[in-house]
Design a protein around this motif. Structure first.
Motif, mmCIF file in Angstrom:
data_model
loop_
_atom_site.group_PDB
_atom_site.id
_atom_site.type_symbol
_atom_site.label_atom_id
_atom_site.label_comp_id
_atom_site.label_asym_id
_atom_site.label_seq_id
_atom_site.Cartn_x
_atom_site.Cartn_y
_atom_site.Cartn_z
ATOM 1 N N PRO A 163 9.331 7.697 -12.293
ATOM 2 C CA PRO A 163 8.856 9.101 -11.483
ATOM 3 C C PRO A 163 9.437 10.415 -12.330
ATOM 4 O O PRO A 163 10.672 10.225 -12.490
ATOM 5 N N VAL A 164 8.713 11.311 -12.725
ATOM 6 C CA VAL A 164 9.068 12.470 -13.265
ATOM 7 C C VAL A 164 8.824 13.708 -12.435
ATOM 8 O O VAL A 164 7.393 13.960 -12.167
ATOM 9 N N GLU A 165 9.670 14.581 -12.143
ATOM 10 C CA GLU A 165 9.376 15.585 -11.357
ATOM 11 C C GLU A 165 8.758 16.831 -12.176
ATOM 12 O O GLU A 165 9.127 16.894 -13.349
ATOM 13 N N ALA A 166 7.586 17.690 -11.731
ATOM 14 C CA ALA A 166 7.293 18.710 -12.540
ATOM 15 C C ALA A 166 6.588 19.296 -11.464
ATOM 16 O O ALA A 166 5.631 18.948 -10.568
ATOM 17 N N LYS A 167 7.027 20.745 -11.475
ATOM 18 C CA LYS A 167 6.114 21.829 -10.403
ATOM 19 C C LYS A 167 6.263 21.507 -8.871
ATOM 20 O O LYS A 167 5.352 21.521 -8.270
ATOM 21 N N ILE A 194 -0.123 12.066 -9.120
ATOM 22 C CA ILE A 194 0.794 12.950 -8.882
ATOM 23 C C ILE A 194 1.015 12.812 -7.237
ATOM 24 O O ILE A 194 0.020 12.785 -6.496
ATOM 25 N N PHE A 195 2.113 13.019 -6.890
ATOM 26 C CA PHE A 195 2.769 12.745 -5.588
ATOM 27 C C PHE A 195 3.374 14.101 -5.115
ATOM 28 O O PHE A 195 4.088 14.615 -5.932
ATOM 29 N N ALA A 196 3.198 14.593 -3.853
ATOM 30 C CA ALA A 196 3.741 15.669 -3.363
ATOM 31 C C ALA A 196 5.494 14.962 -3.024
ATOM 32 O O ALA A 196 5.633 13.999 -2.657
ATOM 33 N N ARG A 197 6.218 16.341 -2.815
ATOM 34 C CA ARG A 197 7.613 15.755 -2.669
ATOM 35 C C ARG A 197 7.830 14.817 -1.293
ATOM 36 O O ARG A 197 8.785 14.131 -1.424
ATOM 37 N N GLY A 198 7.157 15.124 -0.465
ATOM 38 C CA GLY A 198 7.144 14.239 0.947
ATOM 39 C C GLY A 198 6.670 13.237 0.691
ATOM 40 O O GLY A 198 6.976 12.152 1.361
ATOM 41 N N GLN A 199 5.857 12.684 -0.335
ATOM 42 C CA GLN A 199 5.451 11.253 -0.694
ATOM 43 C C GLN A 199 6.254 10.465 -1.239
ATOM 44 O O GLN A 199 6.179 9.091 -1.117
ATOM 45 N N PHE A 200 7.157 10.834 -1.874
ATOM 46 C CA PHE A 200 7.983 10.281 -2.931
ATOM 47 C C PHE A 200 9.520 10.708 -2.386
ATOM 48 O O PHE A 200 9.826 11.803 -2.567
ATOM 49 N N GLN A 247 10.080 3.623 -3.078
ATOM 50 C CA GLN A 247 10.461 5.038 -2.713
ATOM 51 C C GLN A 247 9.366 5.750 -2.412
ATOM 52 O O GLN A 247 9.525 7.140 -1.955
ATOM 53 N N LEU A 248 8.078 5.336 -2.312
ATOM 54 C CA LEU A 248 7.002 5.980 -1.883
ATOM 55 C C LEU A 248 6.795 5.936 -0.244
ATOM 56 O O LEU A 248 6.981 4.687 0.208
ATOM 57 N N GLU A 249 6.489 7.032 0.430
ATOM 58 C CA GLU A 249 6.471 6.746 1.817
ATOM 59 C C GLU A 249 5.279 6.053 2.356
ATOM 60 O O GLU A 249 5.496 5.624 3.402
ATOM 61 N N CYS A 250 4.337 6.122 1.556
ATOM 62 C CA CYS A 250 3.136 5.190 2.076
ATOM 63 C C CYS A 250 3.335 3.782 2.188
ATOM 64 O O CYS A 250 2.653 3.102 2.627
ATOM 65 N N PHE A 251 4.503 3.275 1.600
ATOM 66 C CA PHE A 251 4.797 1.681 1.746
ATOM 67 C C PHE A 251 5.849 1.514 2.724
ATOM 68 O O PHE A 251 7.124 2.098 2.601
ATOM 69 N N ARG A 252 5.616 0.775 3.821
ATOM 70 C CA ARG A 252 6.462 0.404 4.902
ATOM 71 C C ARG A 252 6.626 -1.046 4.712
ATOM 72 O O ARG A 252 7.482 -1.642 5.362
ATOM 73 N N THR A 253 5.496 -1.743 4.120
ATOM 74 C CA THR A 253 5.751 -3.292 3.872
ATOM 75 C C THR A 253 5.806 -3.363 2.317
ATOM 76 O O THR A 253 4.987 -2.458 1.596
#
Length: 178
Positions: free
Chosen positions: A75-79, A88-94, A117-123
């Motif tokens: 994961p690389v942060e940009a803007k 591209i993931f929003a800050r709240g998604q990663f 580290q992705l919010e969409c993964f609970r399992t």
């Protein structure tokens, strides 16, 4: 800093493994230091930047295939967003500080998978079990260096004269992207 940050580069990046996890495994193979201490000693901030880690790791004589795997899964942060695996993931998604893992993944092959580290993964997408809190996690609001209790012996390469030669009996072809 030296031309190469590690004496050994016997462990190779695995599918789903970001640069921070790979760096941690390289440190574990090199010595008994904590990854954050080793990073500090070679001039890397303990609160790392992924692009900086990639630059450092790419000084090692690993193949372009493995470098591409690391680029893909790091994961690389940009803007204000995070670029990962062509998306591209929003800050709240990663979440850098998300301290979850799949117990079965770790039992099979102990390394950090970036999708934890992705919010969409609970399992776990592989084992379909609930992601669990890390046993060793310290409270942190920032980036952490993944650590496990052993090096992956089945992925260790033989190093001769600065070149990496993988024992054919241990080599498994894994594509850089799923």
């Amino acid at each position: 800093m030296s031309a190469r940050p590690f004496t050994f580069w016997r462990v190779l990046p695995l599918p789903g493994e970001p640069a921070s996890s790979y760096f941690s495994r390289l440190v574990m193979d090199e010595c008994s230091y904590l990854p954050e201490n080793y990073a500090s000693e070679i001039g890397i901030n303990r609160i790392f930047r992924s692009d900086e880690l990639l630059e450092l790791i790419f000084l090692l004589p690993i193949s372009e295939e493995y470098k591409e795997r690391l680029r893909w899964w790091t994961p690389v942060e940009a803007k204000g967003s995070v670029r990962l695996a062509g998306q591209i993931f929003a800050r709240g998604q990663f979440r850098w500080a998300r301290n979850l893992q799949c117990r079965e993944c770790v039992a099979e092959t102990p390394y950090h998978r970036v999708w934890w580290q992705l919010e969409c993964f609970r399992t776990c997408p592989v084992h379909h079990c609930v992601l669990e809190p890390l046993a060793y996690a310290r409270t942190t609001s920032g980036r952490r260096w993944p650590r496990f209790d052993r090096v992956l012996q089945e992925r260790v390469a033989h190093v001769e004269s600065g070149a990496v030669h993988i024992w054919e009996s241990n080599r498994r072809r894994i594509s850089p992207m799923p």
